[in-house]
Design a protein around this motif. Structure first.
Motif, PDB file in Angstrom:
ATOM      1  N   UNK A   1      -0.460  -5.790  -4.371  1.00 29.88           N
ATOM      2  CA  UNK A   1      -0.249  -4.456  -4.944  1.00 29.88           C
ATOM      3  C   UNK A   1      -0.414  -3.411  -3.848  1.00 29.88           C
ATOM      4  N   UNK A   2       0.711  -2.937  -3.345  1.00 34.76           N
ATOM      5  CA  UNK A   2       0.679  -2.067  -2.165  1.00 34.76           C
ATOM      6  C   UNK A   2      -0.032  -0.749  -2.422  1.00 34.76           C
ATOM      7  N   UNK A   3       0.102  -0.217  -3.636  1.00 33.94           N
ATOM      8  CA  UNK A   3      -0.544   1.047  -3.970  1.00 33.94           C
ATOM      9  C   UNK A   3      -2.063   0.870  -4.061  1.00 33.94           C
ATOM     10  N   UNK A   4      -2.504  -0.093  -4.826  1.00 35.59           N
ATOM     11  CA  UNK A   4      -3.939  -0.288  -5.050  1.00 35.59           C
ATOM     12  C   UNK A   4      -4.674  -0.683  -3.772  1.00 35.59           C
TER      13      UNK A   4
ATOM     14  N   UNK B   1      14.209   0.904  -7.235  1.00 40.22           N
ATOM     15  CA  UNK B   1      14.955   1.323  -6.044  1.00 40.22           C
ATOM     16  C   UNK B   1      14.008   1.705  -4.914  1.00 40.22           C
ATOM     17  N   UNK B   2      12.972   2.493  -5.234  1.00 42.32           N
ATOM     18  CA  UNK B   2      12.040   2.935  -4.206  1.00 42.32           C
ATOM     19  C   UNK B   2      11.246   1.774  -3.625  1.00 42.32           C
ATOM     20  N   UNK B   3      10.927   0.782  -4.451  1.00 41.89           N
ATOM     21  CA  UNK B   3      10.212  -0.390  -3.944  1.00 41.89           C
ATOM     22  C   UNK B   3      11.029  -1.096  -2.871  1.00 41.89           C
TER      23      UNK B   3
ATOM     24  N   UNK C   1       5.661  -5.075  -9.002  1.00 39.69           N
ATOM     25  CA  UNK C   1       6.413  -3.822  -9.098  1.00 39.69           C
ATOM     26  C   UNK C   1       5.515  -2.684  -9.566  1.00 39.69           C
ATOM     27  N   UNK C   2       4.665  -2.942 -10.550  1.00 41.44           N
ATOM     28  CA  UNK C   2       3.793  -1.893 -11.071  1.00 41.44           C
ATOM     29  C   UNK C   2       2.571  -1.663 -10.201  1.00 41.44           C
TER      30      UNK C   2
END
Length: 367
Positions: free
Chosen positions: A304-307, A92-94, A26-27
């Motif tokens: 980790x989708x962001x990283x 929610x956005x995830x 999540x993070x």
């Protein structure tokens, strides 16, 4: 009429295909704009102030070849996830981001102990994430993108709260929490350090996965399975160290690799992330190719989708490009993952039979 599909599927086709995600933090999946929106209220200073540049900063910082450096990027995401409203928004956005990517089932993990800086209790953290997941699922359903999302509660392996988080897992097992995990730097923090938590979960008939065989080798995997009783392996990429080549060129599995394959222990493989942390040198050389060929219970995940600047569609596309996989292989990975989910059997079967198989049939993939 079913669509015919080329041997090398396009990204558009991969995006439309249903996908299942078992290993997503999540993070590690926040929208850059959300971090920018929430940082001032959290009193947190960011390295850059516009969403595009911030997204690039996360990818570049994570692309170091070091797991420890990779983990440092989470300071900025965790900092803005310390209140009920912020956690709810991020959760929610995830869900909405995964649904838009064609994910029909996901287990998203996070460490509740990392979200207590502003006075929340462990229980309030779990409930905020639960509420965000419910909102996201309801919204996705209204948008014609049905998705089921569940929580995995993680304990940090360098801390001493694993038994407490294990008890939190069982307390919320009827409120969207389906399992437990330990995460963080492997070296120096073996799974057996948390044996009390794993023995408790086994007595409570609870599911758990363990990050093992990512930055550390076979001993970590062996402990996770044979001492701790893990249902799944988070990453597990180093199981390849127990696969040799015989005189005739054929692969020869060692005792541990044979056990993992024979017992159908799922491997939560995260190709892009593994390149960033140095667990593999490239997608083409990632052990997922050999392990898939040997028919281990391989699943494909984002981590980790962001990283990693990634998505499930992107991970599948990279494997298609590297190994020449077709839609039948993508379907195989997807069903592997759904079979391996911590959701009850009847619910898993319903998603496979009522969503995954019919959708792939429409795309021209029957088996």
């Amino acid at each position: 009429m079913a669509e015919s599909t080329e041997r090398t599927p396009s990204r558009e086709l991969l995006a439309r295909a249903p996908k299942v995600l078992l290993h997503d933090h999540l993070d590690g999946g926040l929208r850059p704009q959300t971090i920018i929106d929430l940082a001032p209220g959290a009193g947190h200073e960011l390295p850059v102030q516009d969403a595009e540049s911030l997204g690039k900063w996360f990818r570049d910082s994570a692309d170091s070849g070091s797991l420890e450096r990779y983990l440092e990027t989470f300071d900025h995401t965790v900092a803005v996830m310390q209140t009920r409203d912020n956690l709810r928004r991020v959760a929610r956005e995830a869900v909405l981001d995964l649904a838009a990517d064609g994910v029909v089932y996901a287990e998203i993990r996070y460490a509740p102990e990392q979200h207590l800086a502003e006075g929340l209790t462990l229980e309030q953290v779990v409930e905020a994430v639960r509420d965000g997941f419910v909102e996201g699922q309801d919204e996705a359903q209204r948008d014609g993108q049905p998705i089921v999302v569940r929580q995995l509660l993680t304990a940090m392996r360098h801390q001493a709260r694993s038994r407490e988080i294990a008890e939190l897992t069982t307390a919320y097992r009827d409120q969207g929490v389906v399992g437990f995990d330990i995460a963080g730097a492997e070296a120096g923090y073996p799974p057996t350090r948390h044996l009390d938590a794993f023995e408790y979960l086994q007595r409570e008939n609870a599911h758990f996965t363990i990050h093992a065989g990512e930055a550390f080798g076979l001993p970590s995997i062996w402990q996770a399975i044979q001492w701790c009783g893990a249902d799944r392996l988070g990453h597990g990429v180093r199981i390849i160290d127990d696969v040799d080549t015989g005189p005739d060129g054929a692969p020869v599995l060692g005792r541990l690799a044979s056990y993992v394959r024979d017992k159908r222990i799922p491997l939560e493989m995260c190709p892009s992330s593994n390149i960033q942390t140095g667990a593999a040198s490239s997608i083409a050389e990632h052990p997922i190719g050999t392990l898939t060929e040997l028919r281990f219970r391989v699943t494909v995940n984002t981590d980790n989708r962001l990283m990693s600047g990634t998505s499930m569609t992107e991970e599948m596309a990279k494997l298609v490009d590297a190994f020449g996989y077709g839609m039948d292989d993508v379907r195989w990975f997807t069903i592997n993952a759904m079979k391996s989910a911590f959701l009850p059997f009847d619910e898993r079967l319903a998603i496979i039979d009522e969503q995954i198989k019919p959708a792939y049939a429409v795309l021209g993939v029957m088996s």
